[in-house]
Scaffold this motif. Structure first.
Motif, PDB file in Angstrom:
ATOM      1  N   ILE A 192       0.518   4.272  -2.663  1.00 38.25           N
ATOM      2  CA  ILE A 192       0.273   5.677  -2.289  1.00 38.25           C
ATOM      3  C   ILE A 192       1.354   6.580  -2.865  1.00 38.25           C
ATOM      4  N   SER A 234      -2.925   8.322  -3.194  1.00 33.48           N
ATOM      5  CA  SER A 234      -3.772   7.716  -2.163  1.00 33.48           C
ATOM      6  C   SER A 234      -4.293   6.396  -2.716  1.00 33.48           C
ATOM      7  N   THR A 278      -9.531  -1.921  -0.972  1.00 34.82           N
ATOM      8  CA  THR A 278      -8.659  -1.045  -1.751  1.00 34.82           C
ATOM      9  C   THR A 278      -7.982  -1.854  -2.846  1.00 34.82           C
ATOM     10  N   ASN A 316       0.817  -1.210   0.000  1.00 34.84           N
ATOM     11  CA  ASN A 316       0.000   0.000   0.000  1.00 34.84           C
ATOM     12  C   ASN A 316       0.854   1.264   0.000  1.00 34.84           C
ATOM     13  N   GLN A 317       1.964   1.225   0.723  1.00 31.21           N
ATOM     14  CA  GLN A 317       2.834   2.406   0.775  1.00 31.21           C
ATOM     15  C   GLN A 317       3.350   2.774  -0.612  1.00 31.21           C
ATOM     16  N   GLU A 366      -7.407   5.497  -2.680  1.00 31.43           N
ATOM     17  CA  GLU A 366      -8.644   5.796  -3.407  1.00 31.43           C
ATOM     18  C   GLU A 366      -8.334   6.282  -4.828  1.00 31.43           C
ATOM     19  N   GLN A 367      -7.347   7.165  -4.922  1.00 34.38           N
ATOM     20  CA  GLN A 367      -6.973   7.680  -6.233  1.00 34.38           C
ATOM     21  C   GLN A 367      -6.398   6.576  -7.108  1.00 34.38           C
TER      22      GLN A 367
END
Length: 210
Positions: free
Chosen positions: A50, A55, A91, A46-47, A57-58
């Motif tokens: 991002i 993000s 996600t 996830n990092q 979501e983006q």
């Protein structure tokens, strides 16, 4: 012995890889070609997602935008369910765990078993819209292609499998691969784009004739 060896670098979350894989299978059946599967991980966690997209979501919004183009160019547009993934509450996953799963499948079989797992897990992702960042989905998928789920789960989390993925990533760096899908032919010719079936047939026909 095959005249051409093609290394197929891919990531399970890559829609263009999903479009390319069935075409490569057809060509491999038609011509004297050996296909070797290679992992390529766009983001590990996830990092990193991002960092790339701003993000989580983006990331999902932008990637599903890419799916639109993939669907338009797919031989079977029904194989990609954009609305279904948009509705999923999780996600957008990294493809790293799926890469580990593909290498586990390879160790339990061969490169073709890696390919079978890769195609099956991409189907889970793009058509069925399951979370391929969830180990249980990978284990179920491995079982569906005939692999022992207990052995698969053990290998999935092993240092041996992690090292095998790292070896593929190191090889990708040697080839200076920065995008996927990428085909590397006989360790020399690097093609980093999605080819139509006819383009692929033309490229390999020319190389086989040379």
């Amino acid at each position: 012995m095959s005249k051409l060896t093609v290394e197929f670098f891919h990531d399970a979350v890559c829609g263009w890889c999903y479009v390319q894989s069935p075409r490569l299978r057809k060509i491999a059946q038609e011509m004297d070609i050996k296909v070797v599967q290679r992992c390529f991980v766009l983001q590990r966690n996830n990092q990193e997602i991002i960092q790339r997209f701003g993000s989580l979501e983006q990331a999902k919004t932008e990637i599903l935008g890419h799916w639109v183009a993939c669907k338009q160019h797919a031989d079977d547009p029904t194989s990609i369910d954009i609305e279904g993934m948009a509705k999923q509450p999780f996600t957008y996953p990294s493809g790293y765990l799926a890469a580990l799963g593909a290498k586990a499948a390879e160790m339990m079989g061969d490169s073709d078993k890696h390919w079978d797992f890769f195609d099956a897990i991409q189907n889970q992702h793009l058509r069925i819209n399951n979370n391929i960042g969830d180990a249980s989905i990978l284990i179920e998928t491995a079982q569906s292609i005939g692999l022992n789920p207990i052995t698969f789960e053990e290998k999935l989390h092993s240092d041996e499998v992690k090292a095998a993925v790292e070896d593929d990533l190191l090889l990708a760096r040697r080839y200076q691969i920065r995008s996927i899908p990428t085909l590397v032919i006989n360790g020399e010719k690097v093609i980093s784009q999605t080819l139509s079936l006819e383009q692929m047939r033309q490229v390999f026909s020319q190389l086989l004739a040379a």
